[in-house]
Design a protein around this motif. Structure first.
Motif, PDB file in Angstrom:
ATOM      1  N   LYS A 178      42.344  53.892  42.001  1.00 50.83           N
ATOM      2  CA  LYS A 178      43.766  54.193  41.763  1.00 50.83           C
ATOM      3  C   LYS A 178      44.143  55.529  42.386  1.00 50.83           C
ATOM      4  O   LYS A 178      45.210  55.646  43.012  1.00 50.83           O
TER       5      LYS A 178
ATOM      6  N   ASN B 124      53.451  49.884  36.446  1.00 55.02           N
ATOM      7  CA  ASN B 124      53.725  48.780  35.525  1.00 55.02           C
ATOM      8  C   ASN B 124      53.717  49.337  34.111  1.00 55.02           C
ATOM      9  O   ASN B 124      52.681  49.787  33.627  1.00 55.02           O
TER      10      ASN B 124
ATOM     11  N   ASN C 186      43.257  50.932  32.100  1.00 59.20           N
ATOM     12  CA  ASN C 186      44.716  50.797  32.076  1.00 59.20           C
ATOM     13  C   ASN C 186      45.341  51.632  30.956  1.00 59.20           C
ATOM     14  O   ASN C 186      46.433  52.185  31.128  1.00 59.20           O
TER      15      ASN C 186
ATOM     16  N   ASP D 213      49.304  50.112  39.860  1.00 59.26           N
ATOM     17  CA  ASP D 213      48.856  48.899  40.548  1.00 59.26           C
ATOM     18  C   ASP D 213      48.931  49.158  42.045  1.00 59.26           C
ATOM     19  O   ASP D 213      49.854  49.825  42.519  1.00 59.26           O
TER      20      ASP D 213
ATOM     21  N   LYS E   6      48.356  43.999  46.447  1.00 60.70           N
ATOM     22  CA  LYS E   6      49.484  43.070  46.384  1.00 60.70           C
ATOM     23  C   LYS E   6      49.294  41.903  47.343  1.00 60.70           C
ATOM     24  O   LYS E   6      49.476  42.021  48.543  1.00 60.70           O
TER      25      LYS E   6
ATOM     26  N   PHE F 116      48.292  44.350  41.371  1.00 61.16           N
ATOM     27  CA  PHE F 116      47.293  44.542  40.322  1.00 61.16           C
ATOM     28  C   PHE F 116      46.320  45.633  40.760  1.00 61.16           C
ATOM     29  O   PHE F 116      46.473  46.230  41.818  1.00 61.16           O
ATOM     30  N   ASN F 117      45.302  45.891  39.929  1.00 60.77           N
ATOM     31  CA  ASN F 117      44.325  46.937  40.219  1.00 60.77           C
ATOM     32  C   ASN F 117      42.919  46.458  39.842  1.00 60.77           C
ATOM     33  O   ASN F 117      42.747  45.331  39.377  1.00 60.77           O
TER      34      ASN F 117
ATOM     35  N   ASP G 297      42.503  45.350  36.210  1.00 53.97           N
ATOM     36  CA  ASP G 297      43.011  43.993  35.991  1.00 53.97           C
ATOM     37  C   ASP G 297      41.987  42.950  36.440  1.00 53.97           C
ATOM     38  O   ASP G 297      41.784  41.934  35.777  1.00 53.97           O
TER      39      ASP G 297
END
Length: 170
Positions: free
Chosen positions: A31, A57, A110, A122, A125, A132-133, A136
């Motif tokens: 991230k 998000n 998260n 996130d 894509k 998402f990451n 996830d």
């Protein structure tokens, strides 16, 4: 509880913790790298069919409950409590530690974003799918593995009960 069962339980506890820590570190690292590489709200091609993005998000799955942090917090706490309860009762089940570690590490990753950033970061894509990451991915993979682990354990116990119920010939 026998000595072997106690030892197996302690080993499972260490394994679940190790997996959760590895998932958490990788999640937070990826991230941070994505945030540095891609300005917020922009997109760059990363792999075929996967773009790097930088979005936030505030909800849970597919932005559900966005803008309602107390519901999100309650859902996450309930899920982690249920996971902990299940794991403590099933920690000697084969690969339960891996599923639980993936789920816990992803959820904590998260949650950490929510605490530090106010939303989950996130950055991956695909087309026609929400960003998402890594957390996830660990949650989805951990859930799939948990379903498999539970199903295999149910089949093993059921097969053992059928075997025990057969009349003994002698």
């Amino acid at each position: 509880m026998s000595r072997d069962e106690a030892r197996a339980g302690r080993l499972a506890n260490r394994r679940v913790l190790a997996v959760a820590v590895v998932v958490l570190i990788l999640d937070q690292l990826t991230k941070r790298l994505a945030v540095e590489a891609v300005p917020r709200g922009t997109s760059e091609q990363f792999l075929p069919l996967i773009d790097l993005v930088h979005v936030r998000n505030e909800g849970v799955a597919f932005s559900s409950f966005a803008g309602q942090p107390w519901i999100v917090g309650l859902l996450v706490v309930a899920a982690l409590a249920a996971l902990t309860w299940w794991f403590l009762r099933n920690r000697t089940v084969r690969f339960a530690w891996l599923a639980a570690g993936m789920l816990a590490g992803g959820a904590i990753g998260n949650v950490l974003d929510r605490i530090i950033e106010g939303a989950v970061i996130d950055f991956l894509k695909p087309p026609n799918w929400p960003a998402f990451n890594l957390a996830d991915m660990a949650i989805v993979g951990g859930m799939a593995l948990l379903v498999i682990v539970v199903e295999l354990e149910n089949r093993r116990t059921t097969a053992g009960q059928r075997h025990d119920a057969r009349p003994q010939r002698g």
